[in-house]
Enzyme design. Structure first.
Site, PDB file in Angstrom:
ATOM      1  N   GLY A   9     -14.075   6.017  -3.651  1.00 14.44           N
ATOM      2  CA  GLY A   9     -14.733   5.716  -2.381  1.00 14.44           C
ATOM      3  C   GLY A   9     -14.443   6.786  -1.345  1.00 14.44           C
ATOM      4  N   ARG A  88      -5.415  -4.797   8.868  1.00 10.96           N
ATOM      5  CA  ARG A  88      -5.148  -4.354   7.496  1.00 10.96           C
ATOM      6  C   ARG A  88      -4.609  -5.515   6.665  1.00 10.96           C
ATOM      7  NH1 ARG A  88      -3.500  -0.209  11.037  1.00 10.96           N
ATOM      8  NH2 ARG A  88      -4.339   1.854  10.601  1.00 10.96           N
ATOM      9  N   ASN A  95      -6.981  -7.014  -2.378  1.00  5.40           N
ATOM     10  CA  ASN A  95      -6.346  -5.755  -2.773  1.00  5.40           C
ATOM     11  C   ASN A  95      -5.085  -5.928  -3.619  1.00  5.40           C
ATOM     12  OD1 ASN A  95      -8.419  -4.499  -1.547  1.00  5.40           O
ATOM     13  ND2 ASN A  95      -7.265  -3.607   0.149  1.00  5.40           N
ATOM     14  N   ASP A 148      -0.380   8.504  10.381  1.00  8.74           N
ATOM     15  CA  ASP A 148      -0.107   8.036  11.746  1.00  8.74           C
ATOM     16  C   ASP A 148       0.529   9.149  12.583  1.00  8.74           C
ATOM     17  OD1 ASP A 148      -1.072   5.598  10.863  1.00  8.74           O
ATOM     18  OD2 ASP A 148       0.914   4.858  10.306  1.00  8.74           O
ATOM     19  N   ARG A 151      -2.111  11.507  13.694  1.00  4.47           N
ATOM     20  CA  ARG A 151      -2.850  10.908  14.822  1.00  4.47           C
ATOM     21  C   ARG A 151      -2.020  10.984  16.109  1.00  4.47           C
ATOM     22  NH1 ARG A 151      -5.369   5.912  11.236  1.00  4.47           N
ATOM     23  NH2 ARG A 151      -7.232   7.064  10.593  1.00  4.47           N
ATOM     24  N   HIS A 175       2.793   0.361   8.702  1.00  2.00           N
ATOM     25  CA  HIS A 175       1.469   0.961   8.921  1.00  2.00           C
ATOM     26  C   HIS A 175       0.503  -0.144   9.364  1.00  2.00           C
ATOM     27  CE1 HIS A 175      -1.914   3.626   8.425  1.00  2.00           C
ATOM     28  NE2 HIS A 175      -2.467   2.859   7.507  1.00  2.00           N
TER      29      HIS A 175
HETATM   30  N1  LIG Z   1      -2.755   3.922   3.969  1.00  2.00           N
HETATM   31  C1  LIG Z   1      -3.619   4.458   4.801  1.00  2.00           C
HETATM   32  O1  LIG Z   1      -3.265   5.183   5.712  1.00  2.00           O
HETATM   33  C2  LIG Z   1      -5.109   4.190   4.618  1.00  2.00           C
HETATM   34  C3  LIG Z   1      -6.072   4.922   5.342  1.00  2.00           C
HETATM   35  C4  LIG Z   1      -7.415   4.655   5.134  1.00  2.00           C
HETATM   36  C5  LIG Z   1      -7.801   3.665   4.227  1.00  2.00           C
HETATM   37  N2  LIG Z   1      -6.836   2.956   3.573  1.00  2.00           N
HETATM   38  C6  LIG Z   1      -7.182   1.926   2.582  1.00  2.00           C
HETATM   39  O2  LIG Z   1      -7.633   2.567   1.395  1.00  2.00           O
HETATM   40  C7  LIG Z   1      -8.489   1.677   0.660  1.00  2.00           C
HETATM   41  C8  LIG Z   1      -9.776   2.408   0.285  1.00  2.00           C
HETATM   42  O3  LIG Z   1     -10.541   2.687   1.439  1.00  2.00           O
HETATM   43  P1  LIG Z   1     -11.986   3.390   1.308  1.00  2.00           P
HETATM   44  O4  LIG Z   1     -12.456   3.605   2.676  1.00  2.00           O
HETATM   45  O5  LIG Z   1     -11.900   4.532   0.357  1.00  2.00           O
HETATM   46  O6  LIG Z   1     -12.819   2.198   0.620  1.00  2.00           O
HETATM   47  P2  LIG Z   1     -14.162   2.363  -0.261  1.00  2.00           P
HETATM   48  O7  LIG Z   1     -14.777   1.006  -0.326  1.00  2.00           O
HETATM   49  O8  LIG Z   1     -14.971   3.495   0.239  1.00  2.00           O
HETATM   50  O9  LIG Z   1     -13.609   2.753  -1.704  1.00  2.00           O
HETATM   51  C9  LIG Z   1     -12.853   1.901  -2.501  1.00  2.00           C
HETATM   52  C10 LIG Z   1     -13.242   2.163  -3.946  1.00  2.00           C
HETATM   53  O10 LIG Z   1     -12.371   1.408  -4.802  1.00  2.00           O
HETATM   54  C11 LIG Z   1     -13.147   1.050  -5.934  1.00  2.00           C
HETATM   55  N3  LIG Z   1     -12.486  -0.028  -6.667  1.00  2.00           N
HETATM   56  C12 LIG Z   1     -12.410  -1.342  -6.340  1.00  2.00           C
HETATM   57  N4  LIG Z   1     -11.701  -2.002  -7.276  1.00  2.00           N
HETATM   58  C13 LIG Z   1     -11.328  -1.096  -8.201  1.00  2.00           C
HETATM   59  C14 LIG Z   1     -10.569  -1.170  -9.389  1.00  2.00           C
HETATM   60  N5  LIG Z   1     -10.059  -2.316  -9.830  1.00  2.00           N
HETATM   61  N6  LIG Z   1     -10.379  -0.031 -10.096  1.00  2.00           N
HETATM   62  C15 LIG Z   1     -10.881   1.150  -9.674  1.00  2.00           C
HETATM   63  N7  LIG Z   1     -11.611   1.277  -8.536  1.00  2.00           N
HETATM   64  C16 LIG Z   1     -11.821   0.165  -7.820  1.00  2.00           C
HETATM   65  C17 LIG Z   1     -14.498   0.665  -5.362  1.00  2.00           C
HETATM   66  O11 LIG Z   1     -15.522   0.663  -6.339  1.00  2.00           O
HETATM   67  C18 LIG Z   1     -14.679   1.734  -4.289  1.00  2.00           C
HETATM   68  O12 LIG Z   1     -15.409   2.852  -4.774  1.00  2.00           O
HETATM   69  C19 LIG Z   1      -8.675   0.461   1.582  1.00  2.00           C
HETATM   70  O13 LIG Z   1      -7.806  -0.579   1.197  1.00  2.00           O
HETATM   71  C20 LIG Z   1      -8.304   0.999   2.958  1.00  2.00           C
HETATM   72  O14 LIG Z   1      -7.885  -0.034   3.815  1.00  2.00           O
HETATM   73  C21 LIG Z   1      -5.515   3.206   3.748  1.00  2.00           C
END
Ligand SMILES: NC(=O)c1ccc[n+]([C@@H]2O[C@H](COP(=O)([O-])OP(=O)(O)OC[C@H]3O[C@@H](n4cnc5c(N)ncnc54)[C@H](O)[C@@H]3O)[C@@H](O)[C@H]2O)c1
Length: 308
Positions: A9, A88, A95, A148, A151, A175
Site C-alpha cells: 500500500g 491509531r 491489524n 515523529d 516531524r 507513537h
Molecule cells: N508507524 C508509523 O509511523 C506509521 C506511519 C504511517 C502509517 N502507519 C500504519 O501502516 C499501516 C499501512 O498504512 P498504509 O497507508 O500503507 O495502508 P494501505 O491501505 O495503503 O496499505 C496496506 C496494505 O496492506 C495489505 N494487506 C492487508 N492485509 C494483508 C495481509 N494479511 N498480508 C499482506 N498484505 C496485507 C493491503 O492489501 C494493502 O495493500 C497502517 O496500519 C497505518 O496506520 C504507521
C-alpha cells in the site's frame, strides 16, 4: 542484503522506493494479499530504476512467503490505516490478526530476519510480535519515533525560520497523539538549545503540532501519510544494512530501562547489523519523566486489548 516489505500500500511502496533509491540493498521483495497489487507496484518502481539510478532489484508477489526466504530485514506495513477523526488505537481489532499471521509466515521462511513493525497501533503491534514470536528483543523494532522526530524537526525549523539541517531533536514515548514526548529541553539549533531562540509558548506549540502531525495529514489526505514514514523506515534499514550504529528513537522491548518493564515504547536506540545494538539511556527532566510514565500507561491500556 535482502529486504521484504509486507503490504504494498501507500507506506509499503514508499519504503520500497526509498530503500531502492538509496541503493544499499541488493533485493527488495514486496508482498501483498491483494492479487497482482505488489507485482504492479514492483514493476512500476523498477521502471524508475534507470531514471533514478539504482540497481536494487524489486519484485512483487501475492501472498507467497517462499519468495521472501532468506530475508535479512522485513518490514510489516500490512493492515488498515486510519481515516480522518480516528485514533491509531482504533485499528487494533483488524491489524492485530494481520500482524500476528504475517510475522509468523515471515519467520517460517527467514528464521534470522530482523522485523520492523510499522502497522498501527505500532507500539502494541511491536509488543504483540514480541509476545507471539519469541524472537530476541534486538530483532523486533517498532518504527514511530524516527518519523515523529522528523516531524518535530520540521516544526522546529519552521518556528526558528532555520534550515532543517541546522536543527536536531528527538521524540520518544508512545507513537500516539497523546503519548509522544518531544524532547524540547534537549532540542538544539547548531548545538545551542532551542529555548535560547523560542519562547516557552512557541515551544509548547511546536510540541503540540508534532504530536498531532499524523492526524493533521490524515485530515488533509483522507488517509495516513506515506512519504515520511517510508523515508524513516528506509533510514533505519540502511543503518542495519550498513551497520551504522546510528541513533533513532524506536519502539523497543524494555526490561527496566526508563523505569519500565514488559512494554514496547519509543526510546533512543543504536541500530546496526544486529538490529537494536543498544538502548541508550539519557537523563530526562522531571517533566519528561512524568510524560514518559503517562505515555507508558496509555500504551499499556492498548496492550490490554490484545488477546495473546
Ligand atoms: N508507524 C508509523 O509511523 C506509521 C506511519 C504511517 C502509517 N502507519 C500504519 O501502516 C499501516 C499501512 O498504512 P498504509 O497507508 O500503507 O495502508 P494501505 O491501505 O495503503 O496499505 C496496506 C496494505 O496492506 C495489505 N494487506 C492487508 N492485509 C494483508 C495481509 N494479511 N498480508 C499482506 N498484505 C496485507 C493491503 O492489501 C494493502 O495493500 C497502517 O496500519 C497505518 O496506520 C504507521
Amino acid at each position: 542484503m535482502k529486504v521484504t516489505v509486507v503490504g504494498a500500500g501507500a507506506v509499503g511502496a514508499s519504503c520500497a522506493e526509498y530503500i531502492a533509491i538509496k541503493n544499499f540493498a541488493s533485493e527488495v521483495v514486496v508482498l501483498d494479499i491483494k492479487e497482482g497489487f505488489a507485482e504492479g507496484k514492483a514493476m512500476d518502481l523498477m521502471q524508475t530504476a534507470s531514471l533514478n539510478g539504482f540497481d536494487t532489484k524489486i519484485t512483487g508477489i501475492t501472498n507467497d512467503y517462499s519468495k521472501t526466504a532468506g530475508s535479512d530485514v522485513a518490514i510489516i506495513t500490512s493492515g488498515i490505516p486510519r481515516k480522518p477523526g480516528m485514533t491509531r488505537e482504533e485499528l487494533i481489532g483488524i491489524n492485530a490478526g494481520i500482524v500476528k499471521a504475517v510475522s509468523s509466515s515471515l519467520l517460517e521462511h527467514s528464521p534470522n530476519v530482523i522485523l520492523i513493525v510499522v502497522s498501527n497501533p505500532m507500539d502494541t503491534m511491536t509488543y504483540l510480535v514480541h509476545k507471539t514470536t519469541g524472537l530476541p528483543k534486538n530483532r523486533i523494532i517498532g518504527m514511530g519515533g524516527a518519523l515523529d522526530s522528523a516531524r518535530f524537526k520540521y516544526r522546529l525549523a519552521e518556528a526558528l525560520e532555520a534550515p532543517i539541517s541546522d536543527v536536531d531533536g528527538m521524540v520518544i514515548g508512545g507513537h500516539s497523539d497523546t503519548g509522544m514526548v518531544p524532547l524540547t529541553a534537549h532540542a538544539t539549533r547548531n548545538s545551542i538549545k532551542v529555548s535560547e531562540f523560542l519562547s516557552e509558548e512557541r515551544l509548547a506549540q511546536v510540541s503540540e503540532d508534532t504530536k498531532v502531525g499524523g492526524a493533521t495529514l490524515t485530515k488533509l489526505l483522507g488517509t495516513s501519510a506515506w512519504y515520511a514514514p517510508g523515508a524513516a523506515v528506509s533510514s533505519m534499514v540502511q543503518a542495519i544494512a550498513c551497520d551504522q550504529k546510528k541513533m533513532f528513537p524506536c519502539s523497543a522491548f524494555l526490561e527496566g530501562e526508563y523505569g519500565l518493564n514488559d512494554i514496547c515504547i519509543g526510546v533512543p536506540v543504536l541500530l546496526g547489523k544486529n538490529g537494536i545494538e543498544k538502548i541508550v539511556k539519557i537523563e530526562l527532566t522531571e517533566a519528561e519523566k512524568a510524560k514518559m510514565k503517562e505515555s507508558a500507561e496509555g500504551v499499556r491500556k492498548t496492550n490490554g486489548l490484545l488477546t495473546l
